[in-house]
Design a protein around this motif. Structure first.
Motif, PDB file in Angstrom:
ATOM      1  N   SER A 139       0.919  -1.167   0.025  1.00  0.00           N
ATOM      2  CA  SER A 139      -0.080   0.123   0.112  1.00  0.00           C
ATOM      3  C   SER A 139       0.799   1.366   0.044  1.00  0.00           C
ATOM      4  CB  SER A 139      -1.013   0.080   1.255  1.00  0.00           C
ATOM      5  OG  SER A 139      -0.291  -0.172   2.385  1.00  0.00           O
ATOM      6  N   ALA A 140       2.211   1.185   0.337  1.00  0.00           N
ATOM      7  CA  ALA A 140       2.996   2.351   0.279  1.00  0.00           C
ATOM      8  C   ALA A 140       3.144   2.685  -1.015  1.00  0.00           C
ATOM      9  CB  ALA A 140       4.273   1.751   1.112  1.00  0.00           C
ATOM     10  N   ALA A 141       3.352   2.173  -2.128  1.00  0.00           N
ATOM     11  CA  ALA A 141       3.398   2.426  -3.421  1.00  0.00           C
ATOM     12  C   ALA A 141       2.377   3.429  -3.788  1.00  0.00           C
ATOM     13  CB  ALA A 141       3.293   1.132  -4.513  1.00  0.00           C
ATOM     14  N   ARG A 142       1.266   3.399  -3.142  1.00  0.00           N
ATOM     15  CA  ARG A 142      -0.059   4.130  -3.368  1.00  0.00           C
ATOM     16  C   ARG A 142       0.429   5.672  -2.783  1.00  0.00           C
ATOM     17  NH1 ARG A 142      -3.782  -0.499  -2.420  1.00  0.00           N
ATOM     18  NH2 ARG A 142      -3.963   0.704  -0.366  1.00  0.00           N
ATOM     19  N   SER A 143       1.011   5.651  -1.317  1.00  0.00           N
ATOM     20  CA  SER A 143       1.329   6.922  -0.669  1.00  0.00           C
ATOM     21  C   SER A 143       2.206   7.826  -1.383  1.00  0.00           C
ATOM     22  CB  SER A 143       1.316   6.571   0.719  1.00  0.00           C
ATOM     23  OG  SER A 143       0.181   6.440   1.267  1.00  0.00           O
ATOM     24  N   ILE A 144       2.805   7.378  -2.405  1.00  0.00           N
ATOM     25  CA  ILE A 144       3.753   8.343  -3.129  1.00  0.00           C
ATOM     26  C   ILE A 144       2.839   9.253  -3.874  1.00  0.00           C
ATOM     27  CG2 ILE A 144       5.469   8.507  -4.946  1.00  0.00           C
ATOM     28  CD1 ILE A 144       6.693   7.028  -2.520  1.00  0.00           C
ATOM     29  N   PHE A 145       1.942   9.287  -3.933  1.00  0.00           N
ATOM     30  CA  PHE A 145       0.993   9.978  -4.841  1.00  0.00           C
ATOM     31  C   PHE A 145      -0.191  10.612  -4.088  1.00  0.00           C
ATOM     32  CE2 PHE A 145       3.122   7.232  -7.815  1.00  0.00           C
ATOM     33  CZ  PHE A 145       3.609   7.889  -8.825  1.00  0.00           C
ATOM     34  N   GLY A 146      -0.740  11.776  -4.586  1.00  0.00           N
ATOM     35  CA  GLY A 146      -1.791  12.068  -3.782  1.00  0.00           C
ATOM     36  C   GLY A 146      -3.124  12.063  -4.595  1.00  0.00           C
ATOM     37  N   GLY A 147      -4.232  12.296  -3.677  1.00  0.00           N
ATOM     38  CA  GLY A 147      -5.431  12.089  -4.348  1.00  0.00           C
ATOM     39  C   GLY A 147      -5.892  10.700  -4.650  1.00  0.00           C
ATOM     40  N   PHE A 148      -6.521  10.505  -5.828  1.00  0.00           N
ATOM     41  CA  PHE A 148      -7.026   9.335  -6.182  1.00  0.00           C
ATOM     42  C   PHE A 148      -5.994   8.426  -6.971  1.00  0.00           C
ATOM     43  CE2 PHE A 148     -10.294  12.149  -5.396  1.00  0.00           C
ATOM     44  CZ  PHE A 148     -11.337  11.535  -5.054  1.00  0.00           C
ATOM     45  N   VAL A 149      -5.518   7.149  -6.546  1.00  0.00           N
ATOM     46  CA  VAL A 149      -4.352   6.392  -7.106  1.00  0.00           C
ATOM     47  C   VAL A 149      -4.540   5.250  -7.535  1.00  0.00           C
ATOM     48  CG1 VAL A 149      -2.048   6.085  -6.520  1.00  0.00           C
ATOM     49  CG2 VAL A 149      -2.983   7.973  -5.578  1.00  0.00           C
ATOM     50  N   GLU A 150      -4.098   4.846  -8.651  1.00  0.00           N
ATOM     51  CA  GLU A 150      -4.224   3.477  -9.145  1.00  0.00           C
ATOM     52  C   GLU A 150      -2.765   2.766  -8.912  1.00  0.00           C
ATOM     53  OE1 GLU A 150      -5.277   2.423 -13.203  1.00  0.00           O
ATOM     54  OE2 GLU A 150      -5.635   0.620 -12.902  1.00  0.00           O
ATOM     55  N   MET A 151      -2.856   1.752  -8.483  1.00  0.00           N
ATOM     56  CA  MET A 151      -1.586   0.568  -8.322  1.00  0.00           C
ATOM     57  C   MET A 151      -1.741  -0.421  -9.518  1.00  0.00           C
ATOM     58  SD  MET A 151       1.189  -0.478  -6.568  1.00  0.00           S
ATOM     59  CE  MET A 151       2.101  -1.789  -6.988  1.00  0.00           C
ATOM     60  N   GLU A 152      -0.928  -0.556 -10.222  1.00  0.00           N
ATOM     61  CA  GLU A 152      -0.816  -1.581 -11.300  1.00  0.00           C
ATOM     62  C   GLU A 152      -0.385  -2.837 -10.961  1.00  0.00           C
ATOM     63  OE1 GLU A 152       0.607   0.443 -15.084  1.00  0.00           O
ATOM     64  OE2 GLU A 152       0.525   2.181 -13.763  1.00  0.00           O
ATOM     65  N   LEU A 167      -4.360   8.774 -10.731  1.00  0.00           N
ATOM     66  CA  LEU A 167      -5.580   8.932 -11.406  1.00  0.00           C
ATOM     67  C   LEU A 167      -6.230  10.428 -11.688  1.00  0.00           C
ATOM     68  CD1 LEU A 167      -7.666   5.789 -10.390  1.00  0.00           C
ATOM     69  CD2 LEU A 167      -6.406   6.071 -12.867  1.00  0.00           C
ATOM     70  N   HIS A 168      -6.327  10.898 -10.341  1.00  0.00           N
ATOM     71  CA  HIS A 168      -7.010  12.225 -10.359  1.00  0.00           C
ATOM     72  C   HIS A 168      -6.389  12.937  -9.155  1.00  0.00           C
ATOM     73  CE1 HIS A 168     -10.153  11.230 -13.003  1.00  0.00           C
ATOM     74  NE2 HIS A 168     -10.316   9.963 -12.275  1.00  0.00           N
TER      75      HIS A 168
END
Ligand code: PMV
Length: 326
Positions: A139-152, A167-168
């Motif tokens: 889940s830390a991979a997603r916290s690099i980005f703000g807002g609405f985030v997609e992990m591939e 994403l947004h």
């Protein structure tokens, strides 16, 4: 050789549960999350040739052995990636109760990745930072980005395409997440342990992985259309499906306690009475309620009437991980 960073926690609206590679920590499913402004970790890292070993201070005290080991393993990875031998002193603090079961690993490893790389004067793309943070906690991979985030989830065996992207922005859609801190009755199963047990024994696991693709697609359309009711409905559905899959493991993994169930029923009652509110739950008893901003005060108040609810924290969409000047 020193840097400080801040990262915010996130909540998965479409969950990751299961790994396609344990060593590289590659997820079996993609996921979509919301970064939360109210839950944050600040971490400072200093590398020095004088340090004989890594020292990790968490909320003012030396971290427990298990955390120390997990952080040292992560720093080893950064040392290999950046060709450094130095050990580090890490000071990390959360602005939320660490022991309350509000996943601090997402904000923790995102802040650590950014601070450690900056301390070593390594400048890399955010997507690469995300891949590094993933190896501390998915889940830390997603916290690099703000807002609405997609992990591939990616498809490469070396994980080179298993990373998150935004994403947004946080401003795309104004909503709130009301987080309940519910008293824990027993030690919960850690997410890695829970995922492994689910993969090995739950007959529902293949269906969970397969149907996740549809959920991701639908959530992306709902977010693009700013369709709050659809976003909420999909989040609650995907959360219950994840828990149903884990419950069907052998032995079953049960994260809920009586307070969790009371909060879930209450959210549905609130919704039936006309207020848009939808719940989601991770690998613990805490119930997190997605709602429009104007509904948050009433929902907070109602949730506080449950005796097991110790505290309520309301979060809005938040920014990605960033450096702080000392
Ligand atoms: O990143 P981990 O290992 O803490 O796993 C996260 C698992 C869930 O929180 C249940 C779901 C998710 O996608 O965040």
């Amino acid at each position: 050789m020193q840097a400080k960073a801040r990262a915010h926690s996130n909540i998965a609206l479409i969950k990751y549960w299961g790994k396609r590679d344990r060593r590289l920590n590659l997820p079996a499913t993609g996921s979509i999350s919301l970064t939360l402004d109210a839950l944050q970790t600040e971490t400072s890292v200093e590398f020095s040739p004088e340090y004989q070993e890594d020292l990790i201070i968490l909320d003012g005290a030396e971290a427990p052995a298990q955390t120390q080991k997990r952080v040292t393993n992560f720093l080893d990875l950064i040392r290999v990636t950046t060709d450094t031998n130095d050990h580090a002193r890490v000071h990390s603090s959360n602005n939320f109760p660490t022991a309350a079961g509000l996943a601090s690993s997402a904000s923790g490893f995102a802040a650590l990745a950014i601070a450690a790389l900056a301390a070593l004067d390594v400048s890399i793309r955010r997507s690469e930072m995300s891949r590094i943070a993933r190896q501390g906690s998915g889940s830390a991979a997603r916290s690099i980005f703000g807002g609405f985030v997609e992990m591939e989830k990616g498809s490469q065996p070396d994980g080179s395409d298993s990373q998150a992207h935004q994403l947004h922005s946080p401003e795309h859609l104004d909503l709130r997440l009301v987080v309940t801190v519910i008293a824990e009755t027993a030690k919960e199963t850690g997410s890695t342990e829970g995922m492994i047990q689910t993969e090995r024994t739950s007959p529902f696991y293949p269906a969970w992985v397969e149907t996740s693709e549809v959920d991701l697609k639908e959530m992306k359309s709902a977010l693009a259309a700013k369709d709050f009711a659809k976003i909420g409905e999909l989040s609650e559905y995907n959360c219950l499906k994840m828990h149903a899959t884990a419950l069907a493991a052998r032995p079953g993994i049960l994260y809920w306690n009586p307070g969790t169930l009371k909060a879930m029923h209450l959210v549905r009652e609130i919704r039936d009475s006309g207020t848009p509110a939808y719940f989601t739950i991770d690998a613990g008893p805490q119930v997190k309620v997605l709602c429009p901003p104007d509904a948050a005060p009433t929902i907070e108040q109602e949730l506080q009437s449950i005796p097991e609810v110790k505290q309520v924290i309301t979060a809005a969409p938040g920014p990605g991980a960033h450096l702080l000047s000392e």
